[in-house]
Design an enzyme around this catalytic site. Structure first.
Site, PDB file in Angstrom:
ATOM      1  N   LEU A 252       0.821  -1.203   0.000  1.00  0.00           N
ATOM      2  CA  LEU A 252       0.000   0.000   0.000  1.00  0.00           C
ATOM      3  C   LEU A 252       0.855   1.253   0.000  1.00  0.00           C
ATOM      4  CD1 LEU A 252      -2.892  -0.987   2.369  1.00  0.00           C
ATOM      5  CD2 LEU A 252      -2.921  -0.764  -0.102  1.00  0.00           C
TER       6      LEU A 252
ATOM      7  N   ARG B  82      -0.208  -1.038  17.750  1.00  0.00           N
ATOM      8  CA  ARG B  82      -1.035  -0.496  16.678  1.00  0.00           C
ATOM      9  C   ARG B  82      -2.474  -0.948  16.849  1.00  0.00           C
ATOM     10  NH1 ARG B  82      -3.092  -2.542  12.048  1.00  0.00           N
ATOM     11  NH2 ARG B  82      -1.789  -4.390  11.953  1.00  0.00           N
TER      12      ARG B  82
ATOM     13  N   ARG C  29      -5.225  -5.178  20.899  1.00  0.00           N
ATOM     14  CA  ARG C  29      -4.587  -6.471  20.668  1.00  0.00           C
ATOM     15  C   ARG C  29      -3.644  -6.902  21.776  1.00  0.00           C
ATOM     16  NH1 ARG C  29      -3.624  -5.512  14.204  1.00  0.00           N
ATOM     17  NH2 ARG C  29      -5.828  -5.818  13.742  1.00  0.00           N
TER      18      ARG C  29
HETATM   19  C1  LIG Z   1      -2.624 -11.351   7.636  1.00  0.00           C
HETATM   20  C2  LIG Z   1      -2.591  -9.875   7.856  1.00  0.00           C
HETATM   21  C3  LIG Z   1      -3.763  -9.152   7.963  1.00  0.00           C
HETATM   22  C4  LIG Z   1      -3.753  -7.785   8.170  1.00  0.00           C
HETATM   23  N1  LIG Z   1      -4.933  -7.110   8.263  1.00  0.00           N
HETATM   24  C5  LIG Z   1      -4.909  -5.770   8.430  1.00  0.00           C
HETATM   25  C6  LIG Z   1      -6.127  -5.029   8.487  1.00  0.00           C
HETATM   26  O1  LIG Z   1      -7.226  -5.583   8.390  1.00  0.00           O
HETATM   27  N2  LIG Z   1      -6.062  -3.693   8.635  1.00  0.00           N
HETATM   28  C7  LIG Z   1      -4.865  -3.044   8.730  1.00  0.00           C
HETATM   29  O2  LIG Z   1      -4.873  -1.829   8.833  1.00  0.00           O
HETATM   30  N3  LIG Z   1      -3.703  -3.719   8.665  1.00  0.00           N
HETATM   31  C8  LIG Z   1      -3.689  -5.063   8.527  1.00  0.00           C
HETATM   32  N4  LIG Z   1      -2.506  -5.735   8.466  1.00  0.00           N
HETATM   33  C9  LIG Z   1      -1.234  -4.995   8.430  1.00  0.00           C
HETATM   34  C10 LIG Z   1      -0.995  -4.418   7.047  1.00  0.00           C
HETATM   35  O3  LIG Z   1      -1.440  -5.324   6.067  1.00  0.00           O
HETATM   36  C11 LIG Z   1       0.453  -4.130   6.760  1.00  0.00           C
HETATM   37  O4  LIG Z   1       1.037  -3.469   7.832  1.00  0.00           O
HETATM   38  C12 LIG Z   1       0.588  -3.247   5.541  1.00  0.00           C
HETATM   39  O5  LIG Z   1      -0.140  -3.777   4.474  1.00  0.00           O
HETATM   40  C13 LIG Z   1       2.032  -3.063   5.143  1.00  0.00           C
HETATM   41  O6  LIG Z   1       2.087  -2.371   3.928  1.00  0.00           O
HETATM   42  P1  LIG Z   1       3.440  -1.850   3.351  1.00  0.00           P
HETATM   43  O7  LIG Z   1       3.127  -1.159   2.094  1.00  0.00           O
HETATM   44  O8  LIG Z   1       4.177  -1.089   4.386  1.00  0.00           O
HETATM   45  O9  LIG Z   1       4.326  -3.164   3.078  1.00  0.00           O
HETATM   46  P2  LIG Z   1       4.025  -4.530   2.299  1.00  0.00           P
HETATM   47  O10 LIG Z   1       2.660  -4.632   1.792  1.00  0.00           O
HETATM   48  O11 LIG Z   1       4.563  -5.613   3.160  1.00  0.00           O
HETATM   49  O12 LIG Z   1       4.935  -4.423   1.014  1.00  0.00           O
HETATM   50  C14 LIG Z   1       6.315  -4.588   1.044  1.00  0.00           C
HETATM   51  C15 LIG Z   1       6.830  -4.457  -0.359  1.00  0.00           C
HETATM   52  O13 LIG Z   1       8.240  -4.318  -0.319  1.00  0.00           O
HETATM   53  C16 LIG Z   1       8.846  -5.221  -1.214  1.00  0.00           C
HETATM   54  N5  LIG Z   1      10.148  -5.539  -0.656  1.00  0.00           N
HETATM   55  C17 LIG Z   1      10.445  -5.938   0.599  1.00  0.00           C
HETATM   56  N6  LIG Z   1      11.764  -6.093   0.737  1.00  0.00           N
HETATM   57  C18 LIG Z   1      12.319  -5.778  -0.446  1.00  0.00           C
HETATM   58  C19 LIG Z   1      13.645  -5.756  -0.937  1.00  0.00           C
HETATM   59  N7  LIG Z   1      14.676  -6.060  -0.161  1.00  0.00           N
HETATM   60  N8  LIG Z   1      13.825  -5.412  -2.229  1.00  0.00           N
HETATM   61  C20 LIG Z   1      12.791  -5.094  -3.038  1.00  0.00           C
HETATM   62  N9  LIG Z   1      11.523  -5.083  -2.617  1.00  0.00           N
HETATM   63  C21 LIG Z   1      11.298  -5.434  -1.340  1.00  0.00           C
HETATM   64  C22 LIG Z   1       7.898  -6.373  -1.324  1.00  0.00           C
HETATM   65  O14 LIG Z   1       8.111  -7.047  -2.518  1.00  0.00           O
HETATM   66  C23 LIG Z   1       6.567  -5.645  -1.276  1.00  0.00           C
HETATM   67  O15 LIG Z   1       6.252  -5.175  -2.560  1.00  0.00           O
HETATM   68  C24 LIG Z   1      -2.521  -7.121   8.282  1.00  0.00           C
HETATM   69  C25 LIG Z   1      -1.338  -7.838   8.186  1.00  0.00           C
HETATM   70  C26 LIG Z   1      -1.357  -9.205   8.014  1.00  0.00           C
HETATM   71  C27 LIG Z   1      -0.061  -9.948   8.020  1.00  0.00           C
END
Ligand SMILES: Cc1cc2nc3c(=O)[nH]c(=O)nc-3n(C[C@H](O)[C@H](O)[C@H](O)COP(=O)(O)OP(=O)(O)OC[C@H]3O[C@@H](n4cnc5c(N)ncnc54)[C@H](O)[C@@H]3O)c2cc1C
Lengths: 249, 637
Positions: free
Chosen positions: B43, B435, B330
């Site tokens: 996201l 959180r 939580r």
């Molecule tokens: C099962 C589950 C359910 C959840 N439900 C909720 C919910 O209902 N409501 C809520 O608010 N939150 C929820 N969360 C938390 C939330 O989903 C995450 O905190 C959030 O989506 C993280 O988004 P992000 O964009 O920071 O990272 P991510 O979506 O984890 O994206 C990480 C990105 O970085 C890339 N990446 C990582 N390392 C590297 C690297 N070394 N080189 C290149 N690319 C890399 C990956 O490929 C990916 O594209 C949930 C989490 C889980 C695990």
């Protein structure tokens, strides 16, 4: 449980591949299919052999990363699940299981069971969006959308983009994938301004990628882990026909 | 080093507007001249990349998966918060701000949290405009439900697939930009080094995961949107590829790492079934809207749940916290499950679970309604456990879920390395020590859609960046470092697999630094991790070669980083001699077993500076002041 696996091994995109036999010993019925492959891989690495390459990530049936054709069926024998949600309790002691990659001209092989599905991203680039820049949105409740329309759009939007529909189709058609996206937007008011353009562009991109056409086999629906309905294809055909005849663009 | 949070002055309601006005703008024609590297397409990354490209920047985007749509955000289930107050139940920007600061146990930066609450409503507008099919009422308006730590219904959702739908919205915006040629997309790339030149972040070095080639990319700024580090515990609800590598490598180049010990243990996950287990599956918090948590009153009661009469059940959350009931935050719910299990009241074969029971809700609303709300979660549970939750109560247990800690960032989301920004779960900014549910999606999208498009311009206009490209010595040095490290991993040729080491590390982390921590065990953990790390470099076995798709090698690299990072997490937990949110030190608790903060001594963000592997890191403190929400003991009773 003890099982015999016949797994497709292929070093790289340009190498020849073949089925190689492995035995999986002491498999617990509570394991998922991929956890069973993990165990086999641990054994291979310890013996100094290259692990079987396969894609997977979330392991709860939503990221669409996992694939595999198991005994001839994309995502295996269970309906409405991805491979990562398939549990070994579905199999019996002594079974032989054949594991192959998703095969289609538009999904070139990467290695072993992993393939390249970036064709789907390119189809999306052609029109799988609503053109609204950040900051440009009206108040969310300004457009009312009835409950059942939102639910229907959600049914289509549930697609995880795994490509099982393509792997299952004798023509390797991506119709179900494209139709699900076109349907989601065709049903919603937000999708209206680009409705005709989207149907035409996504269809064209699909053809350019080398996916085949639809001949109403319904194999895609049967293989879809999210149980996306072929009625979306009917809607897409209607959208496309209407667009071809009436489009002002 | 002095940590300057760059929080604008003035009243909290005015800070963001004032800051936006005072930040210099990049003229539209000049934006084209800037290259921005975005690592990660969850996201945070997808929304940032699309928004920046729409503004006119040249954007390059990287992710590990074969498609940006598969980032781990896709798995989020329950929903996203926003202060829309559609239900007319008393919500406001101020209340969302207040709930988040309190929910975070007063360990977050007020100004950031306020901004998050402020932009939350626009996020929903944006997502709806993209065609995200949120749940709707019969009259056509958006539906809401409740999440833990709040007494209002402010959570928007799309069945149990909210993360999927929000990510597909951001991904579609990103694909539109790729189609228009403003974004170049690099999937199946893993960032393995950050390139810092003349003190500023100027690029990254990646491994092409298909060919093994080492590739360099140069730019004017780097945005790390690489998600959380929960997998340091091996078993967690995170996807398999979630890693700390990108942020850890940046940390080694000088980016401070803040509050790593704040890890969230989610109360409702499917319990572990055996040694083979590769991940734990979350059962969304939204289930606590209708599910009731209980254990038998009698220890070791082995009767099947439906035969245990009402009077012999303990609905312990409803009993202890009557005003929040099953919807306590939580950390509170997890700790209570643990104490019930420690008392011997756990259920199921292993005794390591508690019930989450829907029978009352099914009676009240009918199975159809329950199916509509939670159908996919019930199916998921059924598949995994072979038990039908419409008929028997779910069995649940806490599991590692989310990382509140991350790279330290200022109000502009910039790390301590100029030009290196960090967004989403990867940064430490908004959630303090705990959180609230449905706030991670909100934060990721706030950072990407509504914060970075403003703050990035401020950096670019105020900094003189000399020309550089991937052939400069700084890049060549990092390419060499990546190649050497890969070679080293391939050359050990020991006896144990990378996963084997990962499992052992996870066990140390969970046993010694999990839901309850104490000084002795934390000290023990530090020496055990150091020993394991040493063993890793002597005994790991990585087969096949670099020049191919090699998942064993990928894994080994990530585990190697976890073996370094795990130690920092434990050190942070050891130094924080108080309990707050997800960090519970047994030595510091109230008489009734709740977390006991020490505001006099620990009201700060702990930002650690790297000093070498196995060396003690240096602590820097960002003092936290609470001018708008008054410090108080968190009370949910
Ligand atoms: C099962 C589950 C359910 C959840 N439900 C909720 C919910 O209902 N409501 C809520 O608010 N939150 C929820 N969360 C938390 C939330 O989903 C995450 O905190 C959030 O989506 C993280 O988004 P992000 O964009 O920071 O990272 P991510 O979506 O984890 O994206 C990480 C990105 O970085 C890339 N990446 C990582 N390392 C590297 C690297 N070394 N080189 C290149 N690319 C890399 C990956 O490929 C990916 O594209 C949930 C989490 C889980 C695990």
């Amino acid at each position: 449980m003890n099982l015999t696996l016949k797994v497709w091994r292929q070093k790289g995109p340009n190498d020849a591949g073949k089925l190689v036999e492995y035995s999986a010993q002491g498999v617990s019925p509570d394991m998922s299919f991929l956890e069973m492959l993990d165990v086999v891989n641990e054994g291979l690495i310890k013996k100094g052999e290259d692990a079987i390459a396969f894609d997977s990530d979330c392991r709860e049936g939503i990221c669409g990363m996992c694939s595999l054709v198991i005994n001839g069926q994309p995502h295996g024998p269970e309906l409405g699940t991805a491979t990562c949600q398939l549990h070994m309790r579905t199999f019996s002691d002594g079974d032989t299981i054949v594991v192959e990659p998703f095969r289609a001209r538009a999904f070139p092989p990467v290695k072993d069971l992993a393939v390249d599905r970036s064709a789907f991203d390119r189809i999306m680039q052609a029109g799988g969006y609503v053109s609204v820049n950040t900051g440009n949105a009206p108040e969310a409740n300004a457009n009312l959308i009835s409950h059942h329309v939102a639910e229907k759009a959600m049914d289509a939007a549930a697609c995880i983009g795994c490509g099982a529909c393509v792997a299952a189709c004798p023509n390797a058609s991506a119709m179900l994938f494209v139709a699900a996206k076109v349907s989601q937007y065709a049903l919603l008011p937000q999708g209206q301004p680009e409705r005709t353009r989207r149907a035409l562009k996504m269809r064209e991109a699909m053809d350019d990628e080398g996916f085949g056409n639809c001949s109403n086999e319904y194999a895609c629906e049967a293989a879809c882990p999210k149980e996306i309905k072929v009625s979306n294809i009917a809607r897409f055909n209607r959208e496309h026909l209407k667009a071809s005849v009436c489009s002002e663009e | 080093m002095i940590l300057d949070s760059k929080v604008p002055d003035g009243p909290i309601e005015k800070k963001w507007d004032k800051h936006k006005f005072e930040t210099k703008l990049v003229n539209p024609a000049n934006k084209r001249k800037y290259d921005v590297l975005v690592v990660g397409t969850g996201l945070a990354g997808a929304s940032a990349a699309a928004s920046l490209a729409e503004l006119g920047y040249n954007v390059k985007v990287f992710c590990i998966q074969d498609s940006p749509r598969r980032a781990h955000s896709i798995a989020a289930q329950g929903g996203i918060n926003a202060a829309k107050n559609y239900p007319n139940d008393g919500d406001s920007v101020w209340r969302l701000f207040y709930d988040t600061v309190k929910g975070g146990d007063f360990r977050a930066r007020e100004a950031n949290v306020y901004r998050l609450a402020q932009v939350s409503a626009s996020i929903i507008d944006q997502c709806v405009a993209q065609g995200v099919p949120f749940a709707r009422e019969y009259g056509g308006t958006l539906s809401n439900r409740s999440f833990g730590g709040a007494q209002v219904s402010r959570t928007f959702y799309a069945r149990g697939q909210t993360g999927q739908q929000l990510l597909l919205g951001a991904y579609s915006a990103l694909m539109r930009q790729v189609g228009q040629g403003t974004v170049s997309m690099y999937p199946r790339r893993e960032m393995l080094e950050l390139v810092v030149e003349n003190g500023a972040a100027r690029g990254i070095v990646c491994r092409n995961l298909v060919t093994g080639e080492v590739e360099s990319y140069a730019g004017h700024a780097v945005l790390l949107c690489t998600g959380g580090y929960g997998n340091v515990f091996y078993l967690s609800t995170n996807a398999a590829s979630c890693n700390v590598s990108a942020t850890w490598r940046a940390h080694k180049h000088g980016a401070l790492f803040a509050n790593p010990c704040y890890t969230q243990i989610h109360p409702t996950c499917i319990p572990v079934s055996g040694d083979h287990q590769s991940k734990l599956t979350l059962m969304s918090e939204s289930l606590r809207n209708d599910g009731r948590v209980w254990v038998p009153k009698k220890k070791g009661d082995k009767r099947s749940p439906e035969t245990i009469p009402e009077a012999e059940r303990d609905y312990y959350l409803e009993r202890k916290y009557p005003s929040f009931g099953n919807l306590v935050p939580r950390d509170v719910a997890s700790r209570n499950a643990k104490s019930m299990i420690d008392e011997g009241k756990g259920v199921g074969e292993t005794g390591l679970s508690v019930y989450l029971d829907f029978s009352e809700a099914i009676k009240r609303l009918g199975a159809e309604k329950i199916k509509e709300k939670y159908g996919n979660l019930f199916d998921m549970y059924h598949h995994i456990t072979d038990e039908d939750p419409y008929k028997v109560p779910m069995r649940i247990y806490p599991a590692v879920h989310y990382a509140m800690g991350g790279l330290w960032v200022d109000y502009n989301l910039m790390t301590t390395i100029p030009g290196l920004f960090c967004l989403g779960e990867a940064n430490f900014s908004d959630h303090g020590a705990n959180r609230l549910g449905a706030s991670a999606l909100m934060q990721g999208l706030a950072d990407g859609y509504f914060v970075i498009p403003y703050t990035l311009g401020g950096y670019l206009t105020s900094t003189k960046l000399p020309k550089t490209d991937a052939s400069s010595p700084a890049f060549k040095d990092m390419e060499k470092a990546v190649a050497e490290r890969t070679k080293k991993l391939l050359c050990v040729n020991g006896k144990r697999t990378p996963s084997d080491f990962h499992k052992e590390l996870g066990k140390i982390m969970w046993d010694k630094c999990g839901m309850a921590r104490n000084e002795n065990e934390l000290k023990e953990a530090i020496s055990k991790i150091a020993a394991l790390r040493e063993q890793f470099w002597k005994d790991v076995k990585v087969t096949a070669s670099n020049e191919e798709f090699n998942q064993t090698l990928e894994r080994a690299g990530r585990v190697a980083d976890y073996l370094e990072f795990g130690e920092l997490l434990v050190r942070d937990a050891l130094h924080r001699k108080e309990s707050c949110g997800g960090h519970f030190r047994e030595e510091y608790q109230t008489p009734d077993g709740e977390a006991k903060r020490d505001d006099a001594n620990f009201s700060y963000a702990a930002a650690w500076e790297f000093k070498g592997v196995g060396q003690e890191p240096v602590l820097h403190k960002e003092p936290l002041t609470f001018e708008n929400v008054h410090l108080a003991e968190r009370n949910y009773a």
